[in-house]
Write a protein that holds these residues in place. Structure first.
Motif, PDB file in Angstrom:
ATOM      1  N   CYS A  65       0.863  -1.154  -0.055  1.00  0.00           N
ATOM      2  CA  CYS A  65      -0.095   0.074   0.269  1.00  0.00           C
ATOM      3  C   CYS A  65       0.913   1.174  -0.067  1.00  0.00           C
ATOM      4  O   CYS A  65       1.985   1.191  -0.132  1.00  0.00           O
ATOM      5  CB  CYS A  65      -0.868  -0.027   1.243  1.00  0.00           C
ATOM      6  N   ASP A  88     -10.414   3.020   1.640  1.00  0.00           N
ATOM      7  CA  ASP A  88     -10.186   1.809   1.517  1.00  0.00           C
ATOM      8  C   ASP A  88     -10.585   0.855   2.827  1.00  0.00           C
ATOM      9  O   ASP A  88     -10.836   1.208   3.812  1.00  0.00           O
ATOM     10  CB  ASP A  88      -8.587   1.364   1.442  1.00  0.00           C
ATOM     11  N   GLU A 136      -2.907  -0.653   9.211  1.00  0.00           N
ATOM     12  CA  GLU A 136      -2.518   0.348   8.212  1.00  0.00           C
ATOM     13  C   GLU A 136      -3.889   1.367   8.584  1.00  0.00           C
ATOM     14  O   GLU A 136      -3.729   2.356   8.097  1.00  0.00           O
ATOM     15  CB  GLU A 136      -2.884  -0.004   6.556  1.00  0.00           C
ATOM     16  N   HIS A 140      -7.047   0.873   7.818  1.00  0.00           N
ATOM     17  CA  HIS A 140      -8.122   1.060   6.715  1.00  0.00           C
ATOM     18  C   HIS A 140      -9.818   0.637   7.389  1.00  0.00           C
ATOM     19  O   HIS A 140     -10.633   0.517   6.378  1.00  0.00           O
ATOM     20  CB  HIS A 140      -8.001   0.125   5.526  1.00  0.00           C
ATOM     21  N   GLU A 191      -6.944  -2.701  -1.358  1.00  0.00           N
ATOM     22  CA  GLU A 191      -6.087  -1.656  -1.952  1.00  0.00           C
ATOM     23  C   GLU A 191      -4.509  -2.176  -1.328  1.00  0.00           C
ATOM     24  O   GLU A 191      -3.600  -1.898  -2.332  1.00  0.00           O
ATOM     25  CB  GLU A 191      -6.277  -0.412  -1.037  1.00  0.00           C
ATOM     26  N   GLU A 192      -4.328  -3.035  -0.601  1.00  0.00           N
ATOM     27  CA  GLU A 192      -3.056  -3.327  -0.207  1.00  0.00           C
ATOM     28  C   GLU A 192      -2.442  -4.405  -1.403  1.00  0.00           C
ATOM     29  O   GLU A 192      -1.311  -4.442  -1.423  1.00  0.00           O
ATOM     30  CB  GLU A 192      -3.030  -4.196   1.081  1.00  0.00           C
ATOM     31  N   HIS A 221      -7.744   8.946   3.368  1.00  0.00           N
ATOM     32  CA  HIS A 221      -6.882   7.701   3.966  1.00  0.00           C
ATOM     33  C   HIS A 221      -6.246   8.201   5.419  1.00  0.00           C
ATOM     34  O   HIS A 221      -5.874   9.468   5.679  1.00  0.00           O
ATOM     35  CB  HIS A 221      -5.790   7.671   3.072  1.00  0.00           C
TER      36      HIS A 221
HETATM   37 ZN   LIG Z   1      -3.682   2.444   3.001  1.00  0.00          ZN
END
Ligand SMILES: [Zn+2]
Length: 543
Positions: free
Chosen positions: A10, A125, A153, A155, A190-191, A215
């Motif tokens: 990502c 995401d 992350e 998300h 998304e990753e 994000h």
């Molecule tokens: Zn991300």
């Protein structure tokens, strides 16, 4: 499976301070003047924006529940089944029309409400990170389930942010009878940079006037232009040979694994003679079954990253050549398939300037001592400067010189940014100075840090949505920048062909391994106020 390298998919870029022109030239376009916050609109618009922000504040319990719920599902790319079921149910209950299974991807959807122009899309995401399971609010490594995926992350927070913003604006649109359509969509996988190019191919953005992406980050910010990060193409090379007894008659075998290793060796020599901006990394996804059988099948998965479209394409061509050469050396054959791709990002100047004015008006959340203690606890643990949480907004950055771009991560929002005026709102739901794609990045994501950061972000998103709905001159200016600056010399060319299909099988095995155990930890808001309460975690817990 032999893993040679960590896969950094990502893109948590959004750097407040970002900027590329995916033009090979960007060269054609010298960096333009820095942006300025858009001046306030008519009093009525400003009043409605204030009202929307106050409404977002009043919804903070609901926002918190959504963040905690998605955190607890912790689903990997293309496997976001519970997450999507839950989020679409919330939207449906609030009057949105849902189209499920969008673009042939079971966990993808589009939720629309309203009618007519303008059409403003809100995206974020939803997938998480392998092996990032972590108890929220605990400032050292302490997984909920060892080895399981987790929101390392952040998300879990973006779609809850967009839903909160959309609901606040919808109420105002209904009462004021404002024309316009709100369209929410999830960044699936998304990753793996696996879905957005398929959304584009299926026409998701064809009628969209402006796309507001969100994000997670550690500050409230937005930027415009290109000149930061990379784009990438994700390719799996599958070699086919012939098995044989590895000791009795090895001369009859053709090792597909030898081909994989030779390709990797070749690439690692070639690396020295590639541009400094490139990033490339791979994992061996199939290295054979057992040593006494010459591996008849083996495959290696590469990410080829560069700062502009022509160079990304060139990287893939070098990879293809090297795979063919490795096949020739080993008397095997090779085929390849694309698993994902992302264009380098280019964000819209007008929309960023409008959003930045709203960022200045909302400001950073007020952190309390517990929040700062948690942040400093994990920073100490990771031997990073103990700066706590963000206390100062960044500048509006943009128009960076593509020649100065030394590479970095990627995000398939890049593809969307080349199809419709787009910006990414970065919001302060996480702790600064963490490694990214790591258990540490999950610590804050179901705590008051994330809850407050998302509420601040949702205010900015709601206000910008009202600007875009009520000030048509901004939409016109956004398209003017898009057409006459951004895409003047560079048009979007997708990395996928009409024949390519989403890599829906990715992560299925990991999900099968962990889901039953993970279900025991799903957040139950009918019994507990927060996920911290459900897990019995004292906030904050630090060493
Ligand atoms: Zn991300």
């Amino acid at each position: 499976m032999r893993i040679r390298n960590i896969l950094l998919a990502c893109a948590l870029v959004i750097a407040v301070g970002a900027g590329v022109s995916a033009q090979r030239g960007g060269r054609g376009g010298a960096p333009s003047a820095p942006g300025q916050p858009t001046p306030p609109g008519p009093q009525r618009v400003e009043d409605l924006k204030k009202e929307a922000a106050a409404d977002v504040e009043s919804m903070k319990v609901m926002t918190q529940q959504m963040i905690d719920q998605v955190f607890s599902f912790a689903e990997l790319g293309f496997q976001e089944f519970e997450t999507s079921k839950y989020l679409t149910a919330v939207l449906e209950k609030n009057g949105f029309k849902i189209e499920r299974g969008y673009a042939g991807i079971p966990t993808a959807w589009v939720a629309t409400w309203g009618s007519g122009k303008p059409v403003i899309a809100l995206g974020s995401d939803i997938d998480d990170i392998p092996q990032a399971s972590q108890k929220p609010g605990v400032g050292y490594k302490d997984p909920i389930i060892e080895g399981a995926p987790g929101h390392g992350e952040g998300h879990n927070s973006g779609v809850p942010l967009n839903i909160t913003a959309a609901l606040a604006v919808k109420k105002i649109m209904e009462r004021e009878k404002l024309p316009g359509t709100i369209k929410l969509w999830p960044g699936v996988a998304e990753e793996l940079v696996g879905a957005k190019m398929y959304f584009i191919r299926a026409g998701m953005f064809r009628d969209v006037d402006v796309n507001l992406f969100a994000h997670v980050g550690s500050n409230l910010g937005v930027s415009w232009g290109g000149g930061f990060g990379t784009g990438l193409v994700s390719v799996e090379y599958m070699f086919k040979g012939e098995s044989a007894h590895a000791a009795a008659q090895p001369w009859r075998g053709k090792s597909a694994l030898d081909a994989v290793e030779l390709m990797d060796v070749g690439w690692n020599f070639r690396r020295e003679h590639l541009r400094l901006q490139q990033r490339s990394h791979s994992v061996i996804v199939n290295g054979g079954d057992q040593p006494n059988v010459v591996p008849p099948n083996a495959s290696v998965w590469y990410y080829f990253r560069e700062t502009d479209y022509p160079h990304i394409k060139e990287m893939r061509e070098i990879g293809d050549t090297m795979a063919k050469a490795a096949a020739m050396m080993t008397d095997t054959t090779v085929t390849s398939r694309i698993l994902g791709a992302a264009w380098p990002q280019h964000m819209n100047k007008t929309v960023a300037e409008t959003m930045y004015a709203n960022i200045l008006s909302v400001g950073l959340p007020k952190w309390d001592e517990a929040d700062v203690t948690l942040a400093k606890g994990i920073q100490r643990e990771l031997k990073q400067p103990q700066i706590g949480l963000a206390t100062q907004l960044g500048q509006l950055r943009g128009g960076l010189d593509p020649e100065q771009n030394m590479g970095g991560p990627s995000d398939d929002i890049g593809d969307v940014s080349w199809n419709v005026p787009t910006v990414t709102l970065g919001y302060p739901a996480n702790i600064p100075n963490l490694p990214g794609h790591n258990w540490a990045n999950a610590i804050a994501m179901a705590t008051p840090i994330a809850h407050k950061g998302v509420t601040a972000g949702a205010k900015v998103q709601a206000m910008t949505l009202i600007d875009m709905l009520m000030r048509p001159e901004l939409v016109t200016a956004a398209w003017d920048y898009f057409r006459s600056v951004q895409t003047k010399d560079q048009k979007y060319i997708p990395f996928i062909t009409d024949k390519d299909q989403p890599a829906l099988w990715l992560n299925q095995k990991i999900v099968a391994q962990y889901t039953n155990e993970m279900k025991k930890y799903y957040f139950d808001p009918t019994k507990y106020k927060t996920y911290l309460e459900q897990l019995g975690i004292k906030y904050p817990t630090v060493r």
